[in-house]
Write an enzyme that holds these catalytic residues in place. Structure first.
Site, PDB file in Angstrom:
ATOM      1  N   ASN A 132      -0.448  -4.935   4.094  1.00  0.00           N
ATOM      2  CA  ASN A 132      -1.888  -4.930   4.392  1.00  0.00           C
ATOM      3  C   ASN A 132      -2.298  -6.297   4.914  1.00  0.00           C
ATOM      4  OD1 ASN A 132      -2.805  -6.642   2.091  1.00  0.00           O
ATOM      5  ND2 ASN A 132      -1.851  -4.989   0.924  1.00  0.00           N
ATOM      6  N   LYS A 140      18.464   2.055   9.087  1.00  0.00           N
ATOM      7  CA  LYS A 140      17.280   2.127   9.936  1.00  0.00           C
ATOM      8  C   LYS A 140      17.034   3.582  10.362  1.00  0.00           C
ATOM      9  CE  LYS A 140      15.353   0.392  14.184  1.00  0.00           C
ATOM     10  NZ  LYS A 140      15.667  -0.071  15.530  1.00  0.00           N
ATOM     11  N   ASP A 186      -0.945   0.510  -3.341  1.00  0.00           N
ATOM     12  CA  ASP A 186      -1.085   1.538  -4.370  1.00  0.00           C
ATOM     13  C   ASP A 186       0.123   2.472  -4.417  1.00  0.00           C
ATOM     14  OD1 ASP A 186      -3.607   0.748  -5.326  1.00  0.00           O
ATOM     15  OD2 ASP A 186      -4.559   1.593  -3.532  1.00  0.00           O
TER      16      ASP A 186
HETATM   17  N1  CTP Z   1      -4.309  -4.321  -8.714  1.00  0.00           N
HETATM   18  C1  CTP Z   1      -3.105  -4.453  -9.366  1.00  0.00           C
HETATM   19  N2  CTP Z   1      -2.117  -3.532  -9.198  1.00  0.00           N
HETATM   20  C2  CTP Z   1      -2.304  -2.475  -8.380  1.00  0.00           C
HETATM   21  C3  CTP Z   1      -3.535  -2.320  -7.694  1.00  0.00           C
HETATM   22  C4  CTP Z   1      -4.512  -3.269  -7.898  1.00  0.00           C
HETATM   23  O1  CTP Z   1      -2.931  -5.430 -10.110  1.00  0.00           O
HETATM   24  N3  CTP Z   1      -1.327  -1.588  -8.231  1.00  0.00           N
HETATM   25  C5  CTP Z   1      -5.363  -5.318  -8.965  1.00  0.00           C
HETATM   26  C6  CTP Z   1      -5.668  -6.194  -7.772  1.00  0.00           C
HETATM   27  O2  CTP Z   1      -4.867  -7.375  -7.765  1.00  0.00           O
HETATM   28  C7  CTP Z   1      -7.132  -6.499  -7.978  1.00  0.00           C
HETATM   29  C8  CTP Z   1      -7.680  -5.237  -8.662  1.00  0.00           C
HETATM   30  O3  CTP Z   1      -6.550  -4.614  -9.239  1.00  0.00           O
HETATM   31  O4  CTP Z   1      -7.328  -7.551  -8.901  1.00  0.00           O
HETATM   32  C9  CTP Z   1      -8.392  -4.294  -7.759  1.00  0.00           C
HETATM   33  O5  CTP Z   1      -7.569  -3.942  -6.667  1.00  0.00           O
HETATM   34  P1  CTP Z   1      -7.926  -2.701  -5.762  1.00  0.00           P
HETATM   35  O6  CTP Z   1      -6.828  -2.511  -4.772  1.00  0.00           O
HETATM   36  O7  CTP Z   1      -9.317  -2.872  -5.276  1.00  0.00           O
HETATM   37  O8  CTP Z   1      -7.912  -1.566  -6.884  1.00  0.00           O
HETATM   38  P2  CTP Z   1      -7.405  -0.126  -6.851  1.00  0.00           P
HETATM   39  O9  CTP Z   1      -7.221   0.274  -8.277  1.00  0.00           O
HETATM   40  O10 CTP Z   1      -6.204  -0.024  -5.990  1.00  0.00           O
HETATM   41  O11 CTP Z   1      -8.630   0.657  -6.240  1.00  0.00           O
HETATM   42  P3  CTP Z   1      -8.838   1.392  -4.813  1.00  0.00           P
HETATM   43  O12 CTP Z   1      -8.731   2.817  -5.121  1.00  0.00           O
HETATM   44  O13 CTP Z   1     -10.197   0.959  -4.379  1.00  0.00           O
HETATM   45  O14 CTP Z   1      -7.741   0.896  -3.897  1.00  0.00           O
END
Ligand code: CTP
Length: 406
Positions: free
Chosen positions: A212, A293, A283
Site C-alpha cells: 500500500n 513466477k 488485512d
Molecule cells: N492494525 C494492525 N494489524 C492489522 C490491521 C491493522 O495492527 N492487521 C493496526 C494499524 O497499525 C493501526 C490500526 O490497527 O494502528 C488501524 O488500522 P486500519 O487498517 O485502519 O484497521 P483495520 O482493522 O484494518 O480497519 P479497516 O477495515 O478500516 O481497514
C-alpha cells in the site's frame, strides 16, 4: 529537514583544531536551517583547517577567534558571547581542548568563554584512536562527565590518518540530532516504546506482491520524537526507503505475519510501556504464495487468488495480560468521527489517532483527531515531526505513573 525545531535557540559553536572541522560546515547549516542562531568561535588551530570566512557565510554572523577582538565594545568577548547562549557546543573537540577544559584552563577566547559560561556545555570529540584511548584523555573525559559536560560521541570507524578505531567525530546529522535531543523535555524517560511503521508487503510469487502507499514517515517521526523524549525505542518497519532515526533500534520486516511475529517476540522477551501501531498492515494475504513466477498461459487465463486474513497486531497486543499502553492509527477516507471511535472500541485501545488517510500518504504534514473514552480532540495541521512531538507529549501525559518532564 524536520522544520524549525531549534527556533529561538542561541548556540555558541566552538571549533578547535582537527580535520573534522570540515564536518562543522554541514552541522552549522543544519542548525541554522532548524532556526537556531549560531555564533561561531574558533581557536587558532581550527582556522588552519577551515577559514572563518566559510563559517561566517554559513552561520550568517561574524566569527570570533581572539579574546582581544575590538568588535566587542567592552572588550569582554569571553563574557558577552556566552551570556545569551542556551548552550555552548564544542565541535570538533580536540584532545588538547578536552584536556584544557578538564583542567579549567583559560588561555584563549574559547577556553575563557567556556570557563566563564552559565549555560550547559556539549562537546563532540574528534581525534585519532590512540589519542582517544590514551589514559590521560580517558581521565580528562571522566572528569568532564563528572563536571556535567555532555560528550556526543565519538564514533568508531576509519580515520583520516588511515587507522580504524574509536575517536572519529560523529556525523553532522547525528550531532544535530543529539543537540535537538538535548533540548527536548524527557517526558518518556525510562520508558520503553515499541512502534510499527510503514506498509507491509504480501507476496504473490517470488517477484510480485501486494502493498500500500504508506510511506512510513509518520511512524519514523514518532520513533524519533519518542527517542528524543528519552524513551528506548524499538521500531518494527515494513519496506520503506527511510533512514533509521538516531538512537532508535530498527527491525525490518516484509509481511504482516512477520510484523506480528516481531512484535510478539519483543513483547515476550521484555516489558514495554507503550505500543504504537502506525503501520498500514495488510488485512489479507494470499493463502498460497506461488513458489515460481506466475507465467501467462497460452489461453491468456487471468490468475485467481484466494485470500486469508492476517492477524490484527494492535488488537492482539491490546489483549495481552500485561498489555502496554496501546495507541492505534487509522487512515480513513471519510466519516472519520464515526469510524475512528468505532475502531478504537473494536480494537480495545485507550487512544486512537485518526486522519483522513490516503490524502496524507507520503506527505510531510498531517491533520489528526485523538479518539479516546473522554471524547475526540482535533489537533491543528502540522508537519509530521511537529505532530510527532505533540503526540509523544500527549501519550506521555496519559501513561500511568507518568514521569514529570525533566
Ligand atoms: N492494525 C494492525 N494489524 C492489522 C490491521 C491493522 O495492527 N492487521 C493496526 C494499524 O497499525 C493501526 C490500526 O490497527 O494502528 C488501524 O488500522 P486500519 O487498517 O485502519 O484497521 P483495520 O482493522 O484494518 O480497519 P479497516 O477495515 O478500516 O481497514
Amino acid at each position: 529537514m524536520p522544520g524549525a525545531e531549534l527556533a529561538g535557540k542561541h548556540l555558541v559553536l566552538g571549533m578547535t583544531g582537527g580535520i573534522a572541522c570540515y564536518k562543522i560546515a554541514e552541522l552549522t547549516r543544519l542548525l541554522t536551517k532548524a532556526g537556531a542562531t549560531v555564533q561561531v568561535v574558533m581557536t587558532d588551530a581550527a582556522t588552519q583547517f577551515i577559514t572563518p570566512v566559510t563559517m561566517q557565510a554559513l552561520s550568517g554572523r561574524p566569527v570570533y577567534t581572539s579574546q582581544w577582538d575590538a568588535r566587542i565594545a567592552n572588550n569582554m568577548p569571553h563574557i558577552d558571547l556566552s551570556r545569551e547562549a542556551d548552550a555552548i557546543v564544542i565541535a570538533p573537540a580536540s584532545t588538547d581542548f578536552l584536556a584544557k577544559l578538564a583542567h579549567g584552563m583559560a588561555d584563549d577566547l574559547l577556553t575563557t568563554l567556556c570557563i566563564a559560561r552559565d549555560c550547559p556545555l556539549l562537546a563532540v570529540p574528534a581525534m585519532n584512536r590512540q589519542m582517544w584511548q590514551n589514559p590521560a584523555t580517558q581521565r580528562n573525559v571522566a572528569q568532564l562527565r563528572a563536571d556535567g559536560i555532555e560528550l556526543l560521541g565519538p564514533d568508531s570507524g576509519p580515520q583520516a590518518c588511515g587507522e580504524v578505531g574509536d575517536g572519529r567525530m560523529i556525523e553532522p546529522e547525528a550531532a544535530y540530532e543529539a543537540i535537538v535531543s538535548f533540548f527536548t523535555a524527557k517526558t518518556l524517560a525510562k520508558r520503553r516504546v515499541l512502534i510499527t511503521a510503514g506498509p507491509t508487503f504480501e507476496a504473490l510469487d517470488p517477484v510480485r506482491g501486494i502493498t500500500n502507499r504508506s510511506s512510513g514517515k509518520m511512524g519514523f517521526a514518532l520513533a524519533r520524537a519518542a527517542q528524543q523524549a528519552g524513551a528506548e525505542v524499538h521500531l518494527v518497519a515494513g519496506p520503506v526507503g527511510l533512514d533509521t532515526p538516531w538512537g532508535v533500534y530498527r527491525e525490518d520486516v516484509q509481511s504482516a505475519q512477520q510484523m506480528y511475529d516481531a512484535v510478539m517476540h519483543e513483547l515476550a522477551i521484555g516489558a514495554y510501556d507503550v505500543f504504537i501501531g502506525v503501520a498500514a498492515v495488510a488485512d489479507w494475504r494470499v493463502d498460497h504464495v506461488s513458489e515460481h513466477k506466475i507465467k501467462k498461459t497460452a489461453e491468456r487465463q487471468v490468475p485467481n487468488f484466494t485470500f486469508v486474513e492476517n492477524p490484527d497486531i494492535l488488537a492482539a497486543v491490546a489483549k495481552l495480560p500485561n498489555a502496554p499502553y496501546c495507541v492505534g492509527f487509522a487512515a480513513e477516507s471519510g466519516d472519520l468521527d464515526v469510524h475512528g471511535e468505532e475502531k478504537r472500541k473494536r480494537k480495545n485501545v485507550p487512544l486512537l489517532i485518526g486522519n483522513l488517510g490516503p490524502l496524507t500518504f507520503g506527505l510531510d504534514d498531517n491533520e489528526v483527531v485523538l479518539f479516546e473514552e473522554a471524547g475526540a480532540t482535533k489537533l491543528p495541521r502540522a508537519g509530521k515531526h511537529t505532530l510527532a512531538r505533540t503526540l509523544v507529549a500527549e501519550i506521555a501525559k496519559r501513561l500511568p505513573g507518568r514521569n514529570p518532564p525533566a
